[in-house]
Design a protein around this motif. Sequence first.
Motif, PDB file in Angstrom:
ATOM      1  N   GLN A   1       0.853  -1.181   0.000  1.00  0.00           N
ATOM      2  CA  GLN A   1       0.000   0.000   0.000  1.00  0.00           C
ATOM      3  C   GLN A   1       0.899   1.244   0.000  1.00  0.00           C
ATOM      4  OE1 GLN A   1      -3.240  -0.012  -0.292  1.00  0.00           O
ATOM      5  NE2 GLN A   1      -3.536   2.173  -0.085  1.00  0.00           N
TER       6      GLN A   1
ATOM      7  N   SER B   1       1.533   7.863   2.540  1.00  0.00           N
ATOM      8  CA  SER B   1       0.736   9.065   2.272  1.00  0.00           C
ATOM      9  C   SER B   1       1.379   9.972   1.224  1.00  0.00           C
ATOM     10  CB  SER B   1       0.452   9.826   3.561  1.00  0.00           C
ATOM     11  OG  SER B   1       1.663  10.233   4.159  1.00  0.00           O
TER      12      SER B   1
ATOM     13  N   SER C   1     -13.575  12.454  -4.359  1.00  0.00           N
ATOM     14  CA  SER C   1     -12.902  11.653  -3.332  1.00  0.00           C
ATOM     15  C   SER C   1     -11.947  10.703  -4.047  1.00  0.00           C
ATOM     16  CB  SER C   1     -13.926  10.867  -2.521  1.00  0.00           C
ATOM     17  OG  SER C   1     -13.278   9.950  -1.666  1.00  0.00           O
TER      18      SER C   1
ATOM     19  N   ARG D   1      -9.255   7.500  -3.580  1.00  0.00           N
ATOM     20  CA  ARG D   1      -8.763   6.411  -2.731  1.00  0.00           C
ATOM     21  C   ARG D   1      -7.676   5.677  -3.491  1.00  0.00           C
ATOM     22  NH1 ARG D   1     -14.106   3.461  -1.802  1.00  0.00           N
ATOM     23  NH2 ARG D   1     -14.659   4.650  -3.634  1.00  0.00           N
TER      24      ARG D   1
ATOM     25  N   PHE E   1      -4.885   2.622  -3.818  1.00  0.00           N
ATOM     26  CA  PHE E   1      -4.638   1.243  -3.423  1.00  0.00           C
ATOM     27  C   PHE E   1      -3.340   0.759  -4.050  1.00  0.00           C
ATOM     28  CE2 PHE E   1      -9.165   1.975  -3.259  1.00  0.00           C
ATOM     29  CZ  PHE E   1      -9.529   1.421  -2.056  1.00  0.00           C
TER      30      PHE E   1
ATOM     31  N   VAL F   1      -6.294   3.669  -8.404  1.00  0.00           N
ATOM     32  CA  VAL F   1      -6.945   4.805  -7.754  1.00  0.00           C
ATOM     33  C   VAL F   1      -8.422   4.790  -8.122  1.00  0.00           C
ATOM     34  CG1 VAL F   1      -7.017   7.313  -7.504  1.00  0.00           C
ATOM     35  CG2 VAL F   1      -4.814   6.174  -7.824  1.00  0.00           C
TER      36      VAL F   1
END
Length: 157
Positions: free
Chosen positions: A29, A32, A104, A106, A108, A113
Amino acid sequence: MLRRALFAAVTLAPLSALAPSALAHPPRQPDSAEAQSLIEEIKAFRDKLAKAIAAKDFATLRALYADAYTHTHGSGKIDNKDARLVSAMAGEPMIENAPASALSFRVFAGPTVIVTGRSPILNVKEQRTYDFHWVCVYVTGIDGWLLAVSQATRLPG
């Protein structure tokens, strides 16, 4: 007989024998900072896609959609890549280039994405605009990002 033996060999083989590299280096993963970098790449990809749709740049569009791409309309109709390209070239309203809000992102492993958002989309037959909630899945391909799947759901109201 050969098929039966091959089936037995594959089904009885340990998983590590079938995919040693996948087990040796499982997907990680993104942290950030990596995730934020990937989000910026997707924002640029979405902008490139919208500009290609506006310019009706078929060659660029063809390269930006995954070969196995599908889009599920609010009506339930499913388009494949070719049908989506035809819609883009015809200038039909699309979530890919519509103004978007409530975005939004996310991120992965893979990297992959998933982006969700809301967009007003014109129903050409009714000449009425409806709000849609949508999702797009972006995956990495050999030459960069690809739009792999999208779905739009019409919101009540």
